[in-house]
Design an enzyme around this catalytic site. Structure first.
Site, PDB file in Angstrom:
ATOM      1  CG  ASP A  33       9.963  26.762  17.627  1.00  0.00           C
ATOM      2  OD1 ASP A  33       9.364  26.342  16.622  1.00  0.00           O
ATOM      3  OD2 ASP A  33      10.055  26.116  18.680  1.00  0.00           O
ATOM      4  CB  CYS A  72       8.466  21.725  13.846  1.00  0.00           C
ATOM      5  SG  CYS A  72       8.994  22.715  15.267  1.00  0.00           S
ATOM      6  NE  ARG A  76      10.257  22.299  10.288  1.00  0.00           N
ATOM      7  CZ  ARG A  76      11.360  23.035  10.454  1.00  0.00           C
ATOM      8  NH1 ARG A  76      12.400  22.837   9.682  1.00  0.00           N
ATOM      9  NH2 ARG A  76      11.413  23.940  11.403  1.00  0.00           N
ATOM     10  CG  ASP A 265       9.198  26.220  12.321  1.00  0.00           C
ATOM     11  OD1 ASP A 265       9.439  27.208  13.055  1.00  0.00           O
ATOM     12  OD2 ASP A 265       9.214  25.045  12.735  1.00  0.00           O
TER      13      ASP A 265
HETATM   14 MG    MG Z   1       9.157  25.247  14.774  1.00  0.00          MG
END
Ligand code: MG
Length: 444
Positions: A33, A72, A76, A265
């Site tokens: 973030d 998030c 990933r 991310d």
């Molecule tokens: Mg994040």
């Protein structure tokens, strides 16, 4: 140079011959973030990030670098699979009560590197599933793991769950985490140990920090240090961490054989939901994105566009700033190729090998397109400087398709569709075709 060589020999570094024949090491530092505008080298006026600024000075810094998604988990997914999260079957976040996660038939970057003799470790936030254990990092190509299996806010009162937030060592929950203020330091210590103990084997270290995802906190030596409040302290702690890791690589004489990458991310978490405004969290405990529009959880540029820094002395020339498009989706093909590893040939990849661009062998990026997803919905496509956005607003109302020239208007203020109808129509066709290919949802 001579002195460095002596130092390297003294610390047990590789012989020149071994260094020439073995694959390179990879270190991926991945903030959570952190916004596009949070580092000094990306224009923050008060947060000081000398280590990451120097890392950028010593390599290439991208100004159009995209995470695979603006939240998030799917972000990933894209980094570790090289595939858009919808294609990989995990377009949304997982939580403490989720059973399963990123589908087990996906092949992750460490699994691709393993046949080339890599030692691999993940340190930090996983967020790709932890129940059952087949979803944990040590079942998915990482030799070892230390970290939290999901986000640091997935505890009461922020999230309703009975699951404690636990630190995992490999497959075992070893400790319930209450105080989070030392997480960055703890991960850094573990990363340094992993690098020091790597011997002559090539290594891949994946370090997704817990911070600056809310609730933010920083160790005692960082608190009150920055001019930008607690959030600034947290970013400066991450900068310290990057400096420690780079110094460890240098001390081992591995600078020229180690590619280090830094990214985030997704963009800053603005407009916090009410559930997050508890236990001392403040609306301003979040990052910045300079002039970009939007934030985390949106397909405006402030969602997926993040810092992207690549450093590999001797391979990536210093002091380069590139406005070319690149993405975390490109890490799998880029690192696999640099390692001499082979990608599975039974699936489609969404990434490109960036090495020719990083090495200066070509001026333009192999990536000419980027697709903007929000969960399973495809909301935009960028081609060159043009971005078509076909989305819903925050009240879920359908918007007309819009067309922005990001080179001229990175803030996405001026819809240019009506005067560039041919480009807009073409990108709309492309968007629909890609949504169909991936079986993604699309605005109608
Ligand atoms: Mg994040």
């Amino acid at each position: 140079m001579l002195r460095r060589s002596f130092l390297s020999a003294a610390t047990g570094a590789l012989t020149a011959r071994a260094a020439a024949t073995r694959p390179p090491n990879f270190v991926v530092l991945f903030a959570d973030d952190m916004g596009y505008g949070d580092l000094s080298c990306y224009g923050h006026p008060t947060i000081r990030t000398p280590n990451l600024d120097r890392m950028a000075e010593e390599g290439m810094r991208f100004t159009s670098f995209y995470a695979a998604a603006s939240v998030c988990t799917p972000s990933r997914v894209g980094l570790l699979t090289g595939r858009y999260p919808v294609r990989a079957g995990q377009p949304n976040n997982t939580g403490p009560d989720t059973v399963g996660g990123l589908p087990l038939n996906e092949t992750l970057l460490p699994q691709i590197l393993k046949p080339r003799g890599y030692r691999t470790m993940a340190i930090g936030k996983w967020h790709l599933g932890y129940k059952p254990q087949e979803y944990l990092p040590t079942s998915r190509g990482f030799d070892h793991y230390l970290g939290l299996p999901y986000s640091n806010d997935m505890i009461p009162p922020f999230v309703k769950t009975n699951q404690p937030l636990e630190m995992y060592r490999d497959k075992t929950a070893v400790e319930t985490i209450g105080d989070q203020s030392n997480l960055t330091e703890r991960y850094t210590d573990e990363a340094k140990r992993f690098i020091r103990e790597s011997g002559d084997d090539p290594f891949f270290l994946y370090l997704p920090y817990a911070m600056p995802h809310l609730p933010i906190s920083a160790g005692e030596r960082f608190r009150g240090r920055s001019r930008a409040g607690l959030y600034g302290d947290v970013i400066e702690a991450i900068d310290w961490s990057a400096g420690e890791i780079l110094a460890t690589i240098k001390d081992r004489g591995l600078d020229g054989n180690t590619m280090v990458i830094f990214a985030s991310d997704n963009g800053p978490w603005h407009d916090l939901p009410d559930r997050m405004l508890a236990k001392g969290n403040q609306p301003w405990h979040t990052g910045s994105k300079n002039l970009l529009r939007g934030a985390k959880g949106t397909t405006w540029e402030g969602g997926p566009r993040v810092p992207g820094i690549f450093r590999w002395p001797g391979h990536v020339a210093p002091r380069q700033v590139s406005a070319e498009m690149a993405s975390t989706l490109d890490l799998v093909p880029t690192l696999a190729r640099a390692a001499g590893a082979t990608l599975p040939n039974d699936r489609t990849y969404d990434g490109f090998d960036l090495m020719p661009l990083l090495r200066g062998e070509r001026a333009s990026s192999p990536r000419n397109e980027f697709f903007y997803f929000l969960g399973k919905r495809l909301e935009g496509v960028r081609e060159g400087s043009w971005k078509l956005r076909f989305a819903r607003d925050s009240a879920s109302r359908q918007l007309e398709p819009q067309l922005f020239d990001l080179d001229m208007d990175p803030a996405e203020r001026y819809d240019r569709y009506s005067e560039n109808r041919e480009t807009g129509d073409r990108l709309l066709v492309r968007l629909r075709a890609f949504a169909q290919e991936l079986r993604a949802d699309i605005a109608q």
